[in-house]
Design a protein around this motif. Structure first.
Motif, PDB file in Angstrom:
ATOM      1  N   GLY A 413    -117.042 -87.183  34.580  1.00 22.09           N
ATOM      2  CA  GLY A 413    -117.150 -85.917  35.307  1.00 22.09           C
ATOM      3  C   GLY A 413    -115.922 -85.047  35.319  1.00 22.09           C
ATOM      4  N   GLU A 414    -114.761 -85.652  35.155  1.00 25.03           N
ATOM      5  CA  GLU A 414    -113.512 -84.890  35.159  1.00 25.03           C
ATOM      6  C   GLU A 414    -112.511 -85.689  34.343  1.00 25.03           C
ATOM      7  N   PRO A 415    -111.455 -84.993  33.911  1.00 26.65           N
ATOM      8  CA  PRO A 415    -110.378 -85.755  33.263  1.00 26.65           C
ATOM      9  C   PRO A 415    -109.776 -86.728  34.276  1.00 26.65           C
ATOM     10  N   ASP A 437    -114.593 -94.020  29.537  1.00 27.99           N
ATOM     11  CA  ASP A 437    -114.394 -92.677  30.090  1.00 27.99           C
ATOM     12  C   ASP A 437    -115.382 -91.800  29.330  1.00 27.99           C
ATOM     13  N   THR A 438    -116.483 -91.455  29.972  1.00 30.28           N
ATOM     14  CA  THR A 438    -117.572 -90.794  29.260  1.00 30.28           C
ATOM     15  C   THR A 438    -117.531 -89.290  29.496  1.00 30.28           C
ATOM     16  N   TRP A 440    -119.351 -85.752  28.932  1.00 21.15           N
ATOM     17  CA  TRP A 440    -120.630 -85.105  28.618  1.00 21.15           C
ATOM     18  C   TRP A 440    -120.922 -84.056  29.672  1.00 21.15           C
ATOM     19  N   GLN A 441    -122.144 -83.535  29.683  1.00 25.11           N
ATOM     20  CA  GLN A 441    -122.472 -82.389  30.535  1.00 25.11           C
ATOM     21  C   GLN A 441    -123.936 -82.415  30.936  1.00 25.11           C
ATOM     22  N   THR A 442    -124.251 -81.630  31.948  1.00 30.50           N
ATOM     23  CA  THR A 442    -125.644 -81.471  32.366  1.00 30.50           C
ATOM     24  C   THR A 442    -126.536 -81.135  31.155  1.00 30.50           C
ATOM     25  N   ASP A 538    -115.681 -76.610  26.694  1.00 28.27           N
ATOM     26  CA  ASP A 538    -114.523 -77.392  27.130  1.00 28.27           C
ATOM     27  C   ASP A 538    -113.379 -77.235  26.126  1.00 28.27           C
ATOM     28  N   ARG A 553    -112.784 -76.908  31.455  1.00 31.45           N
ATOM     29  CA  ARG A 553    -113.631 -75.773  31.088  1.00 31.45           C
ATOM     30  C   ARG A 553    -112.815 -74.601  30.552  1.00 31.45           C
ATOM     31  N   ARG A 564    -119.626 -78.767  39.104  1.00 28.58           N
ATOM     32  CA  ARG A 564    -119.345 -77.472  38.483  1.00 28.58           C
ATOM     33  C   ARG A 564    -119.663 -76.327  39.425  1.00 28.58           C
TER      34      ARG A 564
HETATM   35  O1  PRX Z   1    -115.460 -80.100  31.756  1.00 28.19           O
HETATM   36  C1  PRX Z   1    -116.224 -81.247  31.455  1.00 28.19           C
HETATM   37  C2  PRX Z   1    -116.242 -82.164  32.658  1.00 28.19           C
HETATM   38  O2  PRX Z   1    -117.423 -81.862  33.377  1.00 28.19           O
HETATM   39  C3  PRX Z   1    -118.147 -80.844  32.697  1.00 28.19           C
HETATM   40  C4  PRX Z   1    -119.629 -81.096  32.816  1.00 28.19           C
HETATM   41  O3  PRX Z   1    -119.999 -81.065  34.169  1.00 28.19           O
HETATM   42  P1  PRX Z   1    -121.489 -81.403  34.573  1.00 28.19           P
HETATM   43  O4  PRX Z   1    -122.429 -80.621  33.734  1.00 28.19           O
HETATM   44  O5  PRX Z   1    -121.580 -81.219  36.037  1.00 28.19           O
HETATM   45  O6  PRX Z   1    -121.679 -82.898  34.207  1.00 28.19           O
HETATM   46  C5  PRX Z   1    -120.849 -83.853  34.782  1.00 28.19           C
HETATM   47  C6  PRX Z   1    -121.325 -85.244  34.433  1.00 28.19           C
HETATM   48  C7  PRX Z   1    -121.617 -85.437  33.022  1.00 28.19           C
HETATM   49  C8  PRX Z   1    -117.674 -80.901  31.289  1.00 28.19           C
HETATM   50  O7  PRX Z   1    -117.905 -79.685  30.609  1.00 28.19           O
HETATM   51  N1  PRX Z   1    -116.284 -83.585  32.261  1.00 28.19           N
HETATM   52  C9  PRX Z   1    -117.349 -84.392  32.251  1.00 28.19           C
HETATM   53  N2  PRX Z   1    -117.001 -85.643  31.897  1.00 28.19           N
HETATM   54  C10 PRX Z   1    -115.680 -85.616  31.643  1.00 28.19           C
HETATM   55  C11 PRX Z   1    -115.218 -84.298  31.864  1.00 28.19           C
HETATM   56  N3  PRX Z   1    -113.933 -83.957  31.658  1.00 28.19           N
HETATM   57  C12 PRX Z   1    -113.083 -84.916  31.241  1.00 28.19           C
HETATM   58  N4  PRX Z   1    -113.451 -86.193  31.023  1.00 28.19           N
HETATM   59  C13 PRX Z   1    -114.725 -86.595  31.215  1.00 28.19           C
HETATM   60  N5  PRX Z   1    -115.062 -87.873  31.017  1.00 28.19           N
END
Ligand code: PRX
Length: 709
Positions: A413-415, A437-438, A440-442, A538, A553, A564
């Motif tokens: 979800g975040e770095p 450390d995965t 991905w995004q919605t 990203d 982002r 987000r």
């Molecule tokens: O910026 C990236 C960050 O969360 C964004 C996606 O948010 P959302 O659609 O709410 O989904 C979150 C759960 C998958 C991305 O564009 N993000 C997600 N995972 C990481 C991440 N940033 C760094 N490392 C991660 N593992």
């Protein structure tokens, strides 16, 4: 402060995060524990050969073959309407059948879900696959016969973390209806917009739930949601209200005659009924998940049945390393994509046990997650950097007090800062668990970047290489590749479609193409997937070893505790306060939540700053979006720094809020306001003890280019 090489453009008016070169200290590798590898689903390096580009798209049949199909597909990937990809065309299946029925033959008595209520004196509730089957069928019968729900209808859910939520999702899926779960913490108004946007006639909710020790009145939000939807011309016909404790109503709001129904009063009429799973085309939508973007309106990301389910099942198997006998606990909320993919659909499709916890991780104290893990013998754990930072701050010694041992842990979800990663590894994982450390995004349905847990070395702060069958690359603003090891950041893109990618933005296909594909597409008529790189939004860089480090982002989105928030959404909410003339939201680095929001507003003539106006802005945001979006500070300033064309310079106020250098302000129309704002804000922050630690290079780069013009 360390020098950031190659970033001459950083302070110029044209800079963007994607241009900025950043170098960081390479972290040391950690090897996956051999005991983990020995039992891992992916423990043969040859797995990578099965997903190389020459095998695309057929490589993904390996994921689809993990599912039960009513009819097999004839075309793995149809690109004829690029970039609206269709996966497994001709195939038919039902998601609820795959997550429930097909496990009955061998594992009917195995727990599908274990629900842990927040009050610690309440026992956990075990729901076996047999029981889940009964509940899903009965609720599907109710939806079909009492509410008239049919395949293709949208049904909005605004549910807390209770087992009724997956039951309702799977009941919709059984009927081929499209569920749209709105995060329970969102406000009634936010839910109402989503109801109107999706055209749902049914809202499923609950009277209340426990959070941080207090019963929340949740049904009140349903009334607000129906009202908000009505203002947009959408009429909700029925509100189905689960009672957290059947027979006991815990909301202060009256039930509306003819509209509101207690589920526990109607459900007995459907007792024992079964509903045949509706066999759906692979590309039929399974659900909508709304997320924030550049514009004020949240986007309804539409996910498919076959491609999505195949992708989350495959990635749950190889990246979450789920085996049917595992005890799997993802602490995310099902109201986010993480919960859909990796609490509900992926784990249940694999027939494992998924733990669902109602409340906050530190209630009643920071030992709670570890007591749950100990008691339930959880062996796979999944959470966010914000939760890890928080648990580290409030209870650094807690994990050692409990007798639990994870084999596998996820951060998402975040770095994650390397030192936070190391605490996760040492204290929570007790140096014996592998970490993924995965990234991905919605929109992406499932993981895009991660190490393969049994095979790849871990590197704190980097998500690792692209996932199997994902061909990721970093491009500069002109579309030129930024090579691995160059030390330069750019926009991370995915060159190819994959089964989990969302199909469109509900109702606005042009926006879908524009936002995700237009940037690097050179031929809008092309039917070749190679011409349609997916723009993730990203910033990232790639180390010589091929590992990606995600910076965050590049659009107008602020990632607060992994959620987000669109700056435009926050700002348009602030602008509903009559006194407010202009508003700008900026991120502030926060040691627990990653980023928090601060809002700058200027007032219309004739008004003077007051705490009352500040509170009105906070309340407006809480009403329109929800508590999670509440800004940390509202700064009422005499004037906003602006470009000559009248655009608010967010990077200047973002720098001010973060005590960073404001950079070049000579191009501003009103550079003289900057000093005044800085004194006002920084003096107040000094007085409140809110001076941040020294920022890292990547944080500085993000702040100094935020919303850059
Ligand atoms: O910026 C990236 C960050 O969360 C964004 C996606 O948010 P959302 O659609 O709410 O989904 C979150 C759960 C998958 C991305 O564009 N993000 C997600 N995972 C990481 C991440 N940033 C760094 N490392 C991660 N593992």
């Amino acid at each position: 402060m360390a020098e950031v090489p190659g970033n001459e453009a950083q302070d110029s008016a044209e800079s963007s995060e994607a241009h900025i070169a950043v170098h960081w200290r390479e972290e040391e590798y950690y090897d996956p524990p051999p005991e983990f590898t020995a039992q891992a689903n992916a423990n043969d390096p040859a797995i990578r050969d099965r997903f190389t580009e020459d095998k695309f798209p057929e490589c993904f049949t390996e994921y689809a073959d993990l599912l039960a199909w009513d009819e097999r597909w004839h075309t793995t990937l149809d690109t004829s309407n690029a970039p609206f990809w269709k996966w497994f065309v001709g195939g038919k299946l039902n998601a609820s059948y795959n997550c429930v029925d097909r496990h009955l033959a061998e594992r009917a008595d195995r727990p599908a879900m274990i629900w842990v209520p927040e009050p610690e004196d309440a026992d956990h509730v075990t729901i076996t696959y047999r029981e889940l089957h009964r509940q899903v069928n009965e609720f599907a019968a109710l939806l079909r016969d009492f509410c008239g729900v049919e395949a293709g209808d949208r049904v909005t859910l605004h549910m807390p973390m209770v087992p009724e939520l997956p039951v309702a999702m799977l009941a919709c899926a059984r009927l081929g209806a499209i569920h749209s779960q709105v995060f329970g913490g969102f406000s009634g108004a936010a839910c109402g917009h989503r109801i109107a946007d999706s055209g749902s006639k049914i809202l499923i909710t609950m009277d209340g739930y426990y959070r941080s020790g207090a019963m929340q009145d949740h049904k009140v939000k349903a009334d607000e949601a129906v009202e908000a939807a009505r203002k947009e011309g959408a009429e909700v016909e029925k509100v189905l209200v689960f009672r957290r404790s059947p027979g006991q109503y815990q909301s202060g709001t009256p039930m509306v005659e003819g509209r509101d129904v207690f589920v526990d009063e109607v459900l007995p009429s459907y007792s024992g009924q079964t509903v045949d799973p509706v066999s759906m085309p692979a590309e039929a939508p399974l659900f909508l998940m709304y997320t924030s973007g550049t514009t004020g309106r949240p986007k309804g990301c539409q996910h498919s049945t076959g491609g999505y389910l195949a992708y989350v099942t495959g990635t749950s198997k190889y990246y979450q390393d789920i085996h049917p006998d595992d005890m799997y606990w993802c602490m995310a909320d099902i109201g986010w994509i993480t919960g859909h993919s990796y609490i509900v659909y992926g784990p249940l499709s694999l027939g494992t046990t998924s733990v669902i916890y109602e409340g906050t991780p530190n209630y009643p104290d920071a030992g709670r997650p570890w007591r749950i893990a100990e008691k339930l013998k959880v062996n796979i754990f999944h959470t966010s950097p914000t939760a890890i930072r928080m648990l580290r701050k409030v209870g650094p010694d807690e994990p050692a007090k409990y007798d639990f041992q994870f084999k596998h842990m996820t951060t998402v979800g975040e770095p994650i800062e390397p030192e936070v990663w190391r605490w996760y590894y040492q204290s929570i994982g007790k140096r014996k668990a592998v970490i993924v450390d995965t990234w991905w995004q919605t929109e992406t349905g499932g993981f895009l970047g991660s190490t393969l847990p049994g095979l790849d070395k871990m590197k704190p702060g980097s998500c690792g290489p692209a996932a199997l069958g994902i061909y990721a690359e970093i491009l500069d603003e002109n579309g030129e590749p930024v090579p691995a090891g160059s030390g330069r950041a750019g926009n991370i893109i995915i060159r190819n479609p994959w089964p989990g990618v969302f199909q469109t933005i509900w109702g606005t296909p042009e926006r879908f193409v524009q936002t995700y594909y237009a940037k690097y597409n050179k031929d809008p008529d092309s039917k070749d997937w190679r011409d349609w790189p997916y723009f993730a939004g990203d910033g990232a860089l790639q180390a010589p070893d091929g590992y990606f480090r995600i910076l965050g982002r590049v659009d107008d989105v602020i990632n607060v505790a992994g959620h987000r928030l669109g700056t435009k959404e926050l700002e348009s909410s602030a602008l509903t306060v009559v006194e407010v003339a202009e508003a700008a939201a900026v991120p502030v680095i926060d040691d627990i939540r990653g980023r928090v929001v601060e809002m700058y507003v200027s007032l219309k003539p004739g008004y003077s700053p007051s705490t009352e106006i500040e509170n009105k802005v906070k309340e407006a945001i809480e009403t329109d979006i929800g508590k999670i979006a509440r800004p940390k500070n509202i700064w009422i300033v005499p004037d906003m720094p602006k470009t000559r064309s009248g655009k608010i310079m967010r990077r200047v106020i973002a720098a001010t809020s973060n005590f960073a250098d404001v950079g070049d302000i000579t191009t501003l129309a009103n550079p003289e306001v900057v000093d005044g704002i800085r004194h006002q804000v920084q003096a107040a922050k000094h007085a409140r003890g809110e001076v941040p630690r020294e920022l890292t290079e990547t944080e500085l780069a993000e702040i100094k280019s935020f919303g850059a013009e």
